[in-house]
Scaffold this active site. Structure first.
Site, PDB file in Angstrom:
ATOM      1  N   ASP A 277      18.410 -30.388  -7.992  1.00 44.67           N
ATOM      2  CA  ASP A 277      19.258 -31.570  -8.109  1.00 44.67           C
ATOM      3  C   ASP A 277      20.099 -31.770  -6.778  1.00 44.67           C
ATOM      4  OD1 ASP A 277      21.455 -30.779  -8.527  1.00 44.67           O
ATOM      5  OD2 ASP A 277      21.844 -32.026 -10.290  1.00 44.67           O
ATOM      6  N   SER A 278      19.993 -31.180  -5.623  1.00 46.24           N
ATOM      7  CA  SER A 278      20.106 -31.451  -4.575  1.00 46.24           C
ATOM      8  C   SER A 278      18.989 -31.672  -3.906  1.00 46.24           C
ATOM      9  CB  SER A 278      20.835 -30.016  -3.590  1.00 46.24           C
ATOM     10  OG  SER A 278      20.013 -29.268  -3.879  1.00 46.24           O
TER      11      SER A 278
ATOM     12  N   ASP B 156      17.173 -28.036 -12.554  1.00 49.50           N
ATOM     13  CA  ASP B 156      17.733 -28.612 -12.938  1.00 49.50           C
ATOM     14  C   ASP B 156      17.790 -30.042 -13.677  1.00 49.50           C
ATOM     15  OD1 ASP B 156      20.574 -28.007 -11.487  1.00 49.50           O
ATOM     16  OD2 ASP B 156      19.673 -28.553  -9.827  1.00 49.50           O
TER      17      ASP B 156
ATOM     18  N   LYS C 178      19.038 -25.946 -16.547  1.00 48.99           N
ATOM     19  CA  LYS C 178      20.417 -24.998 -15.190  1.00 48.99           C
ATOM     20  C   LYS C 178      20.878 -26.857 -15.513  1.00 48.99           C
ATOM     21  CE  LYS C 178      21.522 -25.177 -11.028  1.00 48.99           C
ATOM     22  NZ  LYS C 178      22.630 -25.679 -10.656  1.00 48.99           N
TER      23      LYS C 178
ATOM     24  N   GLU D 232      25.368 -28.057 -15.553  1.00 51.45           N
ATOM     25  CA  GLU D 232      26.026 -28.053 -15.144  1.00 51.45           C
ATOM     26  C   GLU D 232      27.522 -28.315 -16.038  1.00 51.45           C
ATOM     27  OE1 GLU D 232      27.294 -30.833 -11.883  1.00 51.45           O
ATOM     28  OE2 GLU D 232      25.651 -30.011 -10.483  1.00 51.45           O
TER      29      GLU D 232
ATOM     30  N   GLU E 230      29.434 -22.449  -8.079  1.00 55.53           N
ATOM     31  CA  GLU E 230      29.821 -23.506  -6.913  1.00 55.53           C
ATOM     32  C   GLU E 230      31.265 -23.199  -6.609  1.00 55.53           C
ATOM     33  OE1 GLU E 230      27.255 -26.715  -7.011  1.00 55.53           O
ATOM     34  OE2 GLU E 230      28.102 -26.517  -4.149  1.00 55.53           O
TER      35      GLU E 230
END
Ligand code: KIV
Length: 258
Positions: free
Chosen positions: A48-49, A87, A115, A117, A184
Site C-alpha cells: 500500500d506504499s 497489502d 499482508k 499490519e 519494519e
C-alpha cells in the site's frame, strides 16, 4: 535465485530452514513485476506504499480496496514465478468478516497471499483468513497505517516492554499460521531476537541485517521517487536523474530537428 519454479509460501519458509535469505521488493504494475520476476526476486509485494510512490498521497491510509485490486490485477498479469502478496489497505480488516471478504477480493484480483499490519490485536482476522486457505504475511514494528496516530515513522524496540510485546506478537502470528513476518523499523538487536524466536522468516525493512530477508520499496531502491529517501535505503540506481537527462537529450534532438 536459480530456482525458477513457482514460489509458494512453503518455499519461503523452507528458505529460512536452509539459511537462505529472502530478498523481497514491491511492485504496483505489470512491467515492474515482470522485471523483478525476471531478476529472480522470490517475493513481490503489491504494497500500500503505492499510495505515496504512485498515487501521490501523503501516507498509506488513503489507499482503498479498489486501488489495491486495480494494481494487484496489473501485477498478476505478469504471471510471476515470485509469490505475489497484496497489502490489505487501511480499514479493510477491522473485523473478521470484513477481513475475510477483502482478503478474498484481493485473491480474486490475482494475489497469492495477503499482508496486514498488527499482532495479537488482529489474530481473529488472521485466523479467519488462513482458515479460508489464504496465505498470510504478518507486519510488525512501525505500522505505516498508524502513522497519523503515532505522529511519524517511529523506531520500535527501544524499551523492554516494547520488545516483549513484539516477541509475543510475532509468536502469536506464527502460531496463527502466518508464513512470514515483515519487521519494519525495529532496532537491529530486538529484530534479531524475534528472528531467532520464530520458525517462519522475518523480512526486515530498516531493521538491521539480522532478519531472514529484506524488503524495500522498489521506487526507493531504484531512485524512482527522489523526493523522499528513507535513511536506511541503499539506493542502487538514479532512475529519476537518468530519466530527466534522457528526456532533456530527446527534447534537444527534437528542437534541433534531428
Ligand atoms: O507497503 C509497503 O510497501 C510495505 C513495506 C513492507 C515495503 O508494506
Amino acid at each position: 535465485m536459480i530456482d525458477r519454479e513457482k514460489i509458494t509460501p512453503d518455499k519461503i519458509i523452507a528458505m529460512k530452514a536452509r539459511g537462505e535469505r529472502v530478498p523481497s521488493l514491491t511492485a504496483y504494475d505489470y512491467p515492474i513485476t515482470r522485471m523483478l520476476d525476471e531478476a529472480g526476486v522470490p517475493l513481490i509485494l503489491v504494497g500500500d506504499s503505492l499510495g505515496m510512490v504512485v498515487l501521490g498521497y501523503p501516507d498509506t491510509t488513503y489507499v482503498t480496496m479498489e486501488d489495491m485490486e486495480h494494481h494487484v490485477r496489473a501485477c498478476s498479469r505478469a504471471k510471476p514465478k515470485a509469490l505475489l502478496v497484496a497489502d490489505m489497505p487501511y480499514g479493510s480488516y477491522a473485523n473478521t468478516s470484513s477481513a475475510l471478504e477483502n482478503a478474498r477480493r484481493l485473491m480474486d484480483a490475482g494475489a497469492e497471499a495477503v499482508k496486514a499490519e498488527g499482532g495479537r490485536d488482529i489474530i481473529p482476522q488472521v485466523r479467519a483468513i488462513i482458515e479460508e486457505g489464504i496465505p498470510f504475511l504478518g507486519h510488525l514494528g512501525m505500522l505505516p497505517q498508524h502513522v497519523r496516530e503515532e505522529g511519524g515513522y517511529k523506531i520500535k524496540g527501544r524499551v523492554e516492554t516494547e520488545v516483549n510485546a513484539l516477541l509475543a506478537d510475532a509468536k502469536a502470528l506464527e502460531q496463527a499460521g502466518a508464513f512470514g513476518i515483515v519487521l519494519e523499523l525495529v532496532l537491529a538487536e530486538p529484530a534479531q531476537k524475534i528472528t531467532a524466536a520464530v520458525r517462519v522468516p522475518t523480512i526486515g525493512i530498516g531493521s538491521g541485517r539480522g532478519c531472514d530477508g529484506q524488503i524495500l520499496v522498489t521506487y526507493d531502491l531504484l531512485g524512482m521517487f527522489p523526493w523522499f529517501k528513507p535513511p536506511f535505503v541503499k539506493q542502487m540506481l538514479r532512475t529519476a536523474e537518468l530519466s530527466k537527462e534522457a528526456v532533456a537529450g530527446w527534447m534537444n534532438s527534437v528542437r534541433s530537428g534531428e
